[in-house]
Design an enzyme around this catalytic site. Structure first.
Site, PDB file in Angstrom:
ATOM      1  N   LYS A 171       0.885  -1.237  -0.070  1.00 15.39           N
ATOM      2  CA  LYS A 171      -0.202  -0.187   0.093  1.00 15.39           C
ATOM      3  C   LYS A 171       0.855   1.482   0.132  1.00 15.39           C
ATOM      4  CE  LYS A 171      -1.514   3.046   2.672  1.00 15.39           C
ATOM      5  NZ  LYS A 171      -1.637   4.169   1.723  1.00 15.39           N
ATOM      6  N   GLU A 246      10.027   1.505  10.373  1.00 16.93           N
ATOM      7  CA  GLU A 246      11.148   2.427  10.323  1.00 16.93           C
ATOM      8  C   GLU A 246      10.385   3.795  10.469  1.00 16.93           C
ATOM      9  OE1 GLU A 246      14.170   1.799   9.646  1.00 16.93           O
ATOM     10  OE2 GLU A 246      14.306  -0.237   9.123  1.00 16.93           O
ATOM     11  N   GLU A 378      11.252  16.477  14.265  1.00 17.48           N
ATOM     12  CA  GLU A 378      11.860  16.241  12.922  1.00 17.48           C
ATOM     13  C   GLU A 378      11.105  17.670  12.212  1.00 17.48           C
ATOM     14  OE1 GLU A 378      10.316  12.770  11.421  1.00 17.48           O
ATOM     15  OE2 GLU A 378      12.259  12.500  10.395  1.00 17.48           O
TER      16      GLU A 378
HETATM   17  P1  ADP Z   1       4.076  10.469   6.197  1.00 18.45           P
HETATM   18  O1  ADP Z   1       4.116  11.882   6.760  1.00 18.45           O
HETATM   19  O2  ADP Z   1       5.483  10.029   5.974  1.00 18.45           O
HETATM   20  O3  ADP Z   1       3.095  10.106   5.367  1.00 18.45           O
HETATM   21  P2  ADP Z   1       2.464   8.612   7.975  1.00 18.45           P
HETATM   22  O4  ADP Z   1       2.916   7.631   9.125  1.00 18.45           O
HETATM   23  O5  ADP Z   1       1.379   9.467   8.137  1.00 18.45           O
HETATM   24  O6  ADP Z   1       3.868   9.477   7.764  1.00 18.45           O
HETATM   25  O7  ADP Z   1       2.060   7.856   6.750  1.00 18.45           O
HETATM   26  C1  ADP Z   1       3.050   6.794   6.161  1.00 18.45           C
HETATM   27  C2  ADP Z   1       2.191   5.674   5.570  1.00 18.45           C
HETATM   28  O8  ADP Z   1       1.170   5.102   6.581  1.00 18.45           O
HETATM   29  C3  ADP Z   1       1.318   6.299   4.507  1.00 18.45           C
HETATM   30  O9  ADP Z   1       1.332   5.330   3.353  1.00 18.45           O
HETATM   31  C4  ADP Z   1       0.034   6.534   5.016  1.00 18.45           C
HETATM   32  O10 ADP Z   1      -0.944   6.599   4.019  1.00 18.45           O
HETATM   33  C5  ADP Z   1      -0.158   5.354   5.916  1.00 18.45           C
HETATM   34  N1  ADP Z   1      -1.113   5.379   6.910  1.00 18.45           N
HETATM   35  C6  ADP Z   1      -1.389   6.862   7.685  1.00 18.45           C
HETATM   36  N2  ADP Z   1      -2.492   6.577   8.780  1.00 18.45           N
HETATM   37  C7  ADP Z   1      -2.597   5.165   8.847  1.00 18.45           C
HETATM   38  C8  ADP Z   1      -3.386   4.249   9.519  1.00 18.45           C
HETATM   39  N3  ADP Z   1      -3.984   4.738  10.443  1.00 18.45           N
HETATM   40  N4  ADP Z   1      -3.263   2.857   9.152  1.00 18.45           N
HETATM   41  C9  ADP Z   1      -2.330   2.375   8.245  1.00 18.45           C
HETATM   42  N5  ADP Z   1      -1.718   3.167   7.319  1.00 18.45           N
HETATM   43  C10 ADP Z   1      -1.653   4.436   7.823  1.00 18.45           C
END
Ligand code: ADP
Length: 474
Positions: A171, A246, A378
């Site tokens: 995903k 990570e 960060e």
């Molecule tokens: P970033 O700011 O680097 O996008 P996030 O942690 O918000 O950091 O997002 C990283 C990934 O996790 C993205 O692919 C985002 O769509 C996904 N993501 C965000 N919220 C959720 C959630 N509740 N469950 C699963 N995946 C998530």
């Protein structure tokens, strides 16, 4: 560009409508992908589960040969894939090309390394006993990846998983799914059998919930924020998923009094401003010995002032836009807070946000203090705060004074000082006179709240293997 999802060997638009993918350099729509949810995630995991039995029994030589075909196709098409990346997330084209090459290097490295997933035979204490250790693929792997490295974060999960004999569901981030779509098209062309690789774009929370609760999933590998990492870890508790996380960083850079100044400036520029400061290993706070802080600050200011900001598709641009409004506002907020608390802006400190395009100018701040936001979180933007220190012990203490522990950097030509600093930094990745340590054959990952597990290196393969002990009585 109209991207589709790849489930069980078919390209599909199933989902609740589409998600628009925007170009952050222009604010214009670049393409769409399906807005997938629970049904699509479930179908993808089911397909990966059905394919696992056959795929996990293929020889590693067969899997490596498919991975090498994918590797070659990716390099053949690197300009095209890099252009998609630049258009959906903004990084300069030269950096995007570099990321495709870096991604390919993980594919070839793991194709080779998996040939050495050796087990072992341990001498027994009794005659007629054999103690055997086998390495086997962990099972169906699901991955969730962020927008800052749309190709590399996926490749360095997918390549070792496939090489180990796992099947895979990706995903990608909502902001950058199209790079992943193109990489999957090339993987299909390489010839991976139906169901072995699957791609679902759409609602992170819905897809994430299926990933953490579907009984066929055995491993979740995630790159993203610490906050979401913790959430996914909680969600994975019931199914006891094997996790690699990570997460966020807050990298310190220490410049010692005996540092080679050219090397330090070069390293800090590479670490701080790559991807406009939007990497989890970007230097976030710079501690410079008091005796050289003036010279260092002036040289960093001069180098920073020369950086060319603009649309990543334009020739010579080194700093693209920030990915979205939140990213822009975070940099602006960190700078404003620092200035209110006594920092001085040497260069930058402003930007341009219009029509959905967010450019923040590369910024150098001096007189930073530990109470400023920029020294505690960060920034994920092109802001370089400098603070003076007096002793190595103080620098290490300041560097370690955080809940994060991903990457740290320091510059010194002294072997004894460098040994002291490198051994006392509580970080998973340490660059000594080196602002760009990441490479496929080395273990990348964090300590403390920066995560669990390593990607790259032997450790990066181990993450997708289970250890089975077989005790044989003859
Ligand atoms: P970033 O700011 O680097 O996008 P996030 O942690 O918000 O950091 O997002 C990283 C990934 O996790 C993205 O692919 C985002 O769509 C996904 N993501 C965000 N919220 C959720 C959630 N509740 N469950 C699963 N995946 C998530």
């Amino acid at each position: 560009m109209e991207g589709k999802n790849y489930i069980n060997g078919d390209w599909t638009t199933a989902g609740d409508g589409v998600i628009d993918v925007m170009n952050p350099a222009t604010g214009e729509k670049f393409g769409t992908v399906p807005n997938g949810g629970e049904a699509e995630a479930k179908a993808a995991v089911d397909a990966a589960s059905a394919a696992f039995g056959t795929w996990s029994k293929t020889t590693v030589y067969e899997r490596a040969s498919l991975l090498m075909k994918w590797h070659d196709l990716l390099l053949e098409h690197k300009l095209e894939v890099a252009e998609i990346m630049t258009k959906e997330m903004g990084k300069p084209l030269a950096e995007a090309i570099g990321e495709i090459e870096y991604s390919a290097s993980f594919i070839s490295w793991f194709a080779e390394e998996a040939k050495r997933s050796n087990g072992r035979l341990i001498p027994a204490t009794k005659e007629g006993k054999r103690i055997q250790v086998l390495k086997q693929p962990v099972g169906v792997v699901v991955s969730i990846t962020p927008w800052n490295f749309p190709a590399a974060m996926m490749a360095r999960k997918m390549a070792p998983a496939l090489a180990a004999g796992c099947t895979f569901v990706a995903k990608p981030a909502k902001l950058t799914p199209l790079t992943a779509v193109r990489m999957y098209e090339l993987a299909e062309e390489a010839g991976f059998p139906k169901g072995v690789i699957n791609l679902v774009t759409g609602s992170a929370s819905k897809i994430g919930r299926v990933f953490t609760s579907h009984p066929a999933v055995r491993k979740l590998t995630f790159t993203g924020s610490t906050e979401i990492g913790k959430e996914l870890m909680k969600q994975s508790a019931d199914s006891m998923l094997n996790l690699s996380l990570e997460l966020g960083g807050h990298a310190p850079i220490i410049v010692c009094e005996d540092a080679n100044m050219d090397l330090a400036i070069e390293g800090v520029m590479a670490s701080k401003f790559r991807n406009a400061g939007q990497t989890c290993v970007c230097g976030n706070r710079i501690y410079v010995h008091r005796t050289i802080v003036e010279e260092f600050s002036q040289r960093l200011q001069e180098a920073t002032a020369k950086l060319k900001v603009g649309n990543g598709m334009d020739e010579g641009v080194q700093i693209g836009p920030l990915v979205d409004q939140d990213g822009y506002e975070k940099s602006a907020r960190h700078v404003q807070d620092a200035v209110e608390k006594g920092a001085k802006v040497l260069v930058g400190g402003d930007g341009k946000a219009e029509n959905g395009a967010y450019f923040y100018n590369p910024t150098v701040l001096i007189n930073a203090t530990p109470d400023m936001l920029v020294m505690n979180e960060e920034t994920f933007g092109p802001v370089a705060p400098i603070m003076a220190f007096d002793t190595d012990e103080e620098a290490v203490r300041l560097a370690n004074d955080t809940r994060f522990g991903l990457a740290a950097y320091f510059f010194t030509d002294s072997l004894s000082r460098g040994t002291y600093i490198s051994e006392n930094l509580e970080y998973g990745i340490v660059g000594w006179n080196d602002g760009a340590p990441s490479t496929a054959q080395a273990p990348f990952g964090g300590m403390k709240e920066s995560g669990i597990g390593r990607e790259g290196g032997q450790e990066g393969l181990e993450a997708f293997l289970e250890t089975k002990y077989i005790s044989i009585k003859l």
